[in-house]
Design an enzyme around this catalytic site. Structure first.
Site, PDB file in Angstrom:
ATOM      1  N   ASP A   7       0.870  -1.179   0.000  1.00 11.90           N
ATOM      2  CA  ASP A   7       0.000   0.000   0.000  1.00 11.90           C
ATOM      3  C   ASP A   7       0.905   1.227   0.000  1.00 11.90           C
ATOM      4  O   ASP A   7       1.791   1.346   0.856  1.00 11.90           O
ATOM      5  CB  ASP A   7      -0.897   0.018   1.234  1.00 11.90           C
ATOM      6  CG  ASP A   7      -1.903  -1.127   1.248  1.00 11.90           C
ATOM      7  OD1 ASP A   7      -1.886  -1.950   0.306  1.00 11.90           O
ATOM      8  OD2 ASP A   7      -2.703  -1.197   2.191  1.00 11.90           O
ATOM      9  N   ASP A 129     -15.475  -4.864  -1.235  1.00  9.19           N
ATOM     10  CA  ASP A 129     -15.166  -4.696   0.183  1.00  9.19           C
ATOM     11  C   ASP A 129     -16.476  -4.685   0.957  1.00  9.19           C
ATOM     12  O   ASP A 129     -17.389  -3.923   0.619  1.00  9.19           O
ATOM     13  CB  ASP A 129     -14.415  -3.388   0.407  1.00  9.19           C
ATOM     14  CG  ASP A 129     -13.183  -3.270  -0.489  1.00  9.19           C
ATOM     15  OD1 ASP A 129     -12.522  -4.308  -0.710  1.00  9.19           O
ATOM     16  OD2 ASP A 129     -12.909  -2.163  -0.979  1.00  9.19           O
TER      17      ASP A 129
END
Length: 245
Positions: A7, A129
């Site tokens: 990330d 998600d």
């Protein structure tokens, strides 16, 4: 597959707790040595989340992503604020093998259906998600998890399957960055309902036992993030317990 994740914010390797930018931990200032170490350990894929691009598409870290995509033998899948056809094309042109589409797949499903047809199902990963409600229903979150839609995972997924969707990355938000273990029951249910989908489990992997459990329910892949960065286990150890990874 086992897929290590990076990330990225402002060129650094970070992790967020449950997607909260106010709860950021920086692990490495330079992601290139980390990516090369993952490749040397035997990883075949790398998952990159461009958190700058997710917040502001004008700040997409395209040059860094291109460097990462071409620095090793690993193939890369990249997500973070993919909203237009040009976003997809730019990443593919940069050497990315698969583009990860999240909120746009919820907000503009017909657009993403067209991308699946135009670029092919191997070039697109759908990221779904979810927040699990008290009755166990997975409702899809959007906009960097800041909002939960009124759509269930099934309602988002099925129209995309009609367009050829093959790869789906599913994150249980409550587990992400928590090192609390995977929601194995969720992936078991998803694999049973949609065996044609190559499911990527994301969120909560804390130990090698989590990987064994995911294998047991026939999950196709697992994203490895914080567990690797914090030394819960090594990538070599993970690969050794996941044959053909």
């Amino acid at each position: 597959m086992l897929i290590p994740a990076l990330d990225l914010i402002n060129g650094a390797v970070v992790r967020l707790k449950q997607g909260d930018f106010a709860q950021q931990t920086t692990f490495h200032d330079d992601p290139l040595p980390v990516a090369k170490a993952y490749a040397d350990a035997g990883a075949k894929w790398l998952h990159i989340v461009d958190l700058d691009g997710a917040r502001d598409t004008a700040k997409r870290q395209l040059q860094l992503i291109q460097q990462l995509a071409n620095a090793t033998s690993m193939q890369c899948q990249v997500g973070g604020g993919i909203r237009t056809r040009d976003d997809v094309q730019d990443l593919l042109n940069a050497g990315v093998a698969r583009v990860v589409i999240g909120s746009t797949a919820v907000k503009q499903p017909q657009l993403v259906q067209q991308w699946l047809r135009d670029f092919g199902p191997e070039a697109i990963v759908i990221a779904i998600d979810v927040n699990i409600d008290p009755e166990g229903r997975p409702f899809v979150a959007i906009d960097g998890w800041r909002e939960t839609s009124e759509l269930t995972l099934t309602e988002v997924l099925e129209p995309l399957l009609e367009a050829g969707c093959r790869h789906v990355l599913c994150t249980d938000i409550s587990r992400d960055g928590m090192l609390s273990g995977c929601n194995v029951a969720l992936y078991k249910q998803l694999k049973e309902e949609y065996p044609q989908v190559a499911w990527q489990a994301s969120g909560g992997v804390a130990g090698l036992d989590d990987l064994h459990q995911l294998q047991f329910v026939n999950c196709d892949a697992a994203i490895l993030g914080k567990a690797l960065l914090t030394g819960k286990f090594t990538l070599e150890e993970a690969l050794a317990c996941w044959p053909n990874a």
